[in-house]
Design an enzyme around this catalytic site. Structure first.
Site, PDB file in Angstrom:
ATOM      1  NE  ARG A  37      37.809  37.488  38.918  1.00  0.00           N
ATOM      2  CZ  ARG A  37      37.862  37.279  37.602  1.00  0.00           C
ATOM      3  NH1 ARG A  37      37.197  36.275  37.056  1.00  0.00           N
ATOM      4  NH2 ARG A  37      38.586  38.056  36.842  1.00  0.00           N
TER       5      ARG A  37
ATOM      6  NE  ARG B  78      40.825  31.721  33.830  1.00  0.00           N
ATOM      7  CZ  ARG B  78      41.458  32.846  34.096  1.00  0.00           C
ATOM      8  NH1 ARG B  78      42.746  32.942  33.919  1.00  0.00           N
ATOM      9  NH2 ARG B  78      40.802  33.905  34.523  1.00  0.00           N
TER      10      ARG B  78
ATOM     11  NE  ARG C  33      43.837  44.956  42.233  1.00  0.00           N
ATOM     12  CZ  ARG C  33      43.520  44.093  41.273  1.00  0.00           C
ATOM     13  NH1 ARG C  33      42.485  43.306  41.413  1.00  0.00           N
ATOM     14  NH2 ARG C  33      44.244  43.988  40.191  1.00  0.00           N
TER      15      ARG C  33
ATOM     16  NE  ARG D  80      38.315  34.987  30.938  1.00  0.00           N
ATOM     17  CZ  ARG D  80      38.848  36.015  31.602  1.00  0.00           C
ATOM     18  NH1 ARG D  80      39.413  36.991  30.925  1.00  0.00           N
ATOM     19  NH2 ARG D  80      38.812  36.064  32.909  1.00  0.00           N
TER      20      ARG D  80
ATOM     21  CE  LYS E 191      41.140  47.384  35.249  1.00  0.00           C
ATOM     22  NZ  LYS E 191      40.104  46.368  35.448  1.00  0.00           N
TER      23      LYS E 191
END
Ligand SMILES: [Zn+2]
Length: 216
Positions: free
Chosen positions: A171, A160, A88, A127, A13
């Site tokens: 998440r 991370r 959200r 990532r 997004k």
């Protein structure tokens, strides 16, 4: 142009919102960035938000809503905006509707980025970030020239905590619980448009332009 982008973490997004806001000369309002800016500026809201962030807690709805109200009330927001990461929750969506109504405005479209769970997991867990300069890579779609080493500065790349598989799954679970009810909320109000968030960036961009067409 008053649009909200909805979708799970890793749906892309932010990238699309940044580019399209520039093209449309509207604002890209990302709650994450706004919170960081408020904290850096040391405003009253920023100090309040920092209290939650320092404890690793979610910043509560009412703080986010007040921050958004303050921002949308500024003159430059009249040019139009793309909301990224907000609303959200249903409570945030209802507050947003009221806030816009008070400003004599309403949302034109809510764009939902549809991405499969395996693809989200691949994107988020792949990532890698440079410890030294913060540059980000992806093990398959944007790998460094040398495994584990930053192209830009030679620093060490690491994963991370947020991007580890169990954290990512958590998440996505939080997202499903909190944000998926918004799809029905906006569908019932005839505002929801779904685009596929998979495939080349240019294709996704064209799909978004198509569903928000005519609002330049
Ligand atoms: Zn680096």
């Amino acid at each position: 142009m008053r649009v909200a982008f909805l979708g799970p973490p890793g749906a892309g997004k932010g990238t699309q919102a940044r580019e399209l806001a520039q093209e449309w000369e509207g604002l890209h309002l990302a709650t994450g960035d706004m919170l960081r800016e408020a904290v850096a500026a040391g405003s009253a809201l920023g100090r309040e938000a920092k209290g939650y962030m320092d404890k690793g807690a979610l910043v509560p709805d009412d703080v986010i809503i007040r921050m958004m109200a303050e921002r949308l009330g500024k003159a430059d927001a009249g040019r139009g905006f793309i909301l990224d990461g907000f609303p959200r929750t249903i409570a945030q969506a209802e507050a947003l509707a009221k806030l816009l109504k008070d400003l004599g405005q309403s949302l034109d479209t809510v764009v939902y980025f549809d991405v499969s769970e395996p693809e989200l997991l691949r994107r988020l867990t792949g990532r890698r970030v440079c410890r030294t300069c913060g540059h980000t890579y992806h093990v398959t779609s944007n790998p460094p020239r040398r495994d584990g080493v930053c192209d830009a500065c030679g620093g060490e790349l690491y994963q991370r905590e947020d991007d580890r598989e169990d954290t990512v799954k958590n998440r996505l679970e939080v997202y499903r619980r909190q944000t998926e009810p918004l799809l029905d909320y906006y569908r019932q109000r005839n505002l929801l448009a779904t685009v596929s968030g998979e495939g080349p960036l240019a294709t996704i961009r064209d799909a978004i332009r198509k569903v928000v067409g005519g609002m330049r």
